[in-house]
Design an enzyme around this catalytic site. Structure first.
Site, PDB file in Angstrom:
ATOM      1  N   GLY A  35       0.824  -1.209   0.000  1.00 38.07           N
ATOM      2  CA  GLY A  35       0.000   0.000   0.000  1.00 38.07           C
ATOM      3  C   GLY A  35       0.855   1.254   0.000  1.00 38.07           C
ATOM      4  CG  ASP A  36       3.442   2.523   3.321  1.00 37.56           C
ATOM      5  OD1 ASP A  36       2.676   3.486   3.456  1.00 37.56           O
ATOM      6  OD2 ASP A  36       3.863   1.865   4.280  1.00 37.56           O
ATOM      7  CG  LEU A  37       6.426  -0.332  -1.585  1.00 35.63           C
ATOM      8  CD1 LEU A  37       6.754  -1.802  -1.809  1.00 35.63           C
ATOM      9  CD2 LEU A  37       7.685   0.510  -1.686  1.00 35.63           C
TER      10      LEU A  37
END
Length: 390
Positions: free
Chosen positions: A174-176
């Site tokens: 999700g962050d990436l």
């Protein structure tokens, strides 16, 4: 810093920490932008403390987590609640093309850098704001962490061995993805600025980034009214497509067309006209018996020999590598996916490299090959300040 790359000459201020924003900043740095990372004095980016593993001598240890997402950047330390440091940031903003931030919504405003103030300082500035669940809506402003977002955005419900075994993806996806979507939005805003002469605010979130890659699982619900569930290492809509056990290890195959199915049948001796598996839909409906039949055939093969036979038959297949095997693989190395950099305290280290390559129409490659190491905390305090007074 390098003067090569598509974004050479652009200045990016990276006020972000952890992973989503720093990943966006690293992507822009990989493309040649000058990226100045602004960190908290004394502690720096949260990921400087995320480990083990740590590397380096005691007193100068570096987190490999931080090293993964901060190449091609400079580091300065600023206390944004201090008037002098706030003024220095304002000076940087007047010169910047892009500002990245992933504070909780409203924090940048309280620090005196609302969108209106930023526009006053620099009307051409592109501001990327990354949040957990969005800046507005009934849960706007909610703090976001990757694993929470993977669960809330449905990804864990379709990942795992079976419906009651939800699993997170093995990296903070999700962050990436938020970082990737953010960098993509920044590039679009810079392109629009060429036409309008003005910057704008770009927003994305961990929630949006995960929902944005639901792909066929999303339309499975929005159009067909079906809720996708985890079903392990086999594709929910294509068969056979997944991981199969052999007499010595596992292989993966991807049979995405009827012609490939016919080739697999010819190779394995399975009847191509077996009514249980005559079409892809029937193979999906009868997946368990299909897997059992194929694994019975594969049980007399060793994995390496089977992969050779599958390749000769023209059937897409592959092995499951661990990360050591991936980085030692000559194909990985041939694609420039490992880069060597000279770190200020660690010396020469190898890092996972950028995923993009660039070529002219005649096939000549002009991909950037020289990269700078992730900075130590405040490594560029003096050089950036000297540059500002030139």
């Amino acid at each position: 810093m390098t003067d090569t790359g598509s974004l050479s000459g652009y200045l990016v201020l990276d006020l972000t920490r952890a992973l989503a924003g720093p990943h966006a900043g690293m992507m822009l740095g990989d493309l040649g932008a000058r990226v100045i990372k602004v960190e908290t004095p004394g502690t720096g980016d949260d990921t400087r403390g995320w480990g083990p593993p740590f590397v380096g001598d005691e007193g100068a240890r570096e987190s490999t987590y931080f090293l993964s997402t901060n190449r091609n950047k400079e580091s300065i330390t600023l206390n944004l609640k201090d008037a002098a440091d706030s003024a220095l940031l304002a000076d940087l903003i007047t010169r910047a093309d892009v500002l990245l931030e992933n504070f909780r919504p409203g924090t940048l405003d309280r620090l005196g850098f609302s969108p209106a103030r930023l526009e006053e300082l620099n009307p051409r500035l592109v501001l990327l704001s990354i949040s957990g669940f969005g800046h507005d809506g009934p849960e706007g402003g909610r703090a976001g962490y990757d694993q929470i977002a993977q669960g809330e955005a449905g990804l864990m419900s379709i990942t795992g061995s079976k419906p009651d075994d939800p699993q997170r993806v093995g990296v903070p996806i999700g962050d990436l993805l938020a970082g990737m979507y953010g960098a993509y939005g920044v590039l679009a805003a810079l392109l629009e600025r060429e036409r309008t002469g003005r910057g704008q605010v770009v927003r994305t979130s961990l929630l949006a980034s995960v929902v944005g890659v639901h792909a066929f699982q999303g339309t499975r619900w929005t159009v067909a009214g079906e809720v996708g569930l985890a079903n392990g290492n086999h594709h929910p809509s294509i068969a056979p497509y997944g991981l199969f056990h052999t007499g010595s290890g596992a292989v993966q195959i991807a049979v995405g067309s009827e012609s490939l199915w016919a080739r697999l049948c010819a190779m394995t001796g399975i009847a191509v006209d077996d009514e249980r598996w005559a079409s892809n839909g029937q193979r999906v409906d009868n997946r368990d018996s299909l897997i059992a039949a194929l694994e019975e055939v594969f049980s007399v093969w060793n994995a390496d020999a089977l992969l050779i036979a599958l390749e000769e038959a023209g059937i897409p297949a592959g092995r499951v590598r661990n990360l050591q095997q991936v980085y030692e693989w000559d194909q990985t190395q041939s694609q420039g996916l490992i880069v060597d950099v000279d770190h200020a305290t660690l010396g020469e280290i190898s890092l996972p490299g950028p995923p993009l390559r660039f070529f002219s129409a005649d096939g000549e490659e002009h991909t950037r090959t020289a990269h700078s190491a992730p900075p130590t905390l405040g490594q560029h305090n003096d050089s950036v300040r000297d540059w500002l007074i030139q």
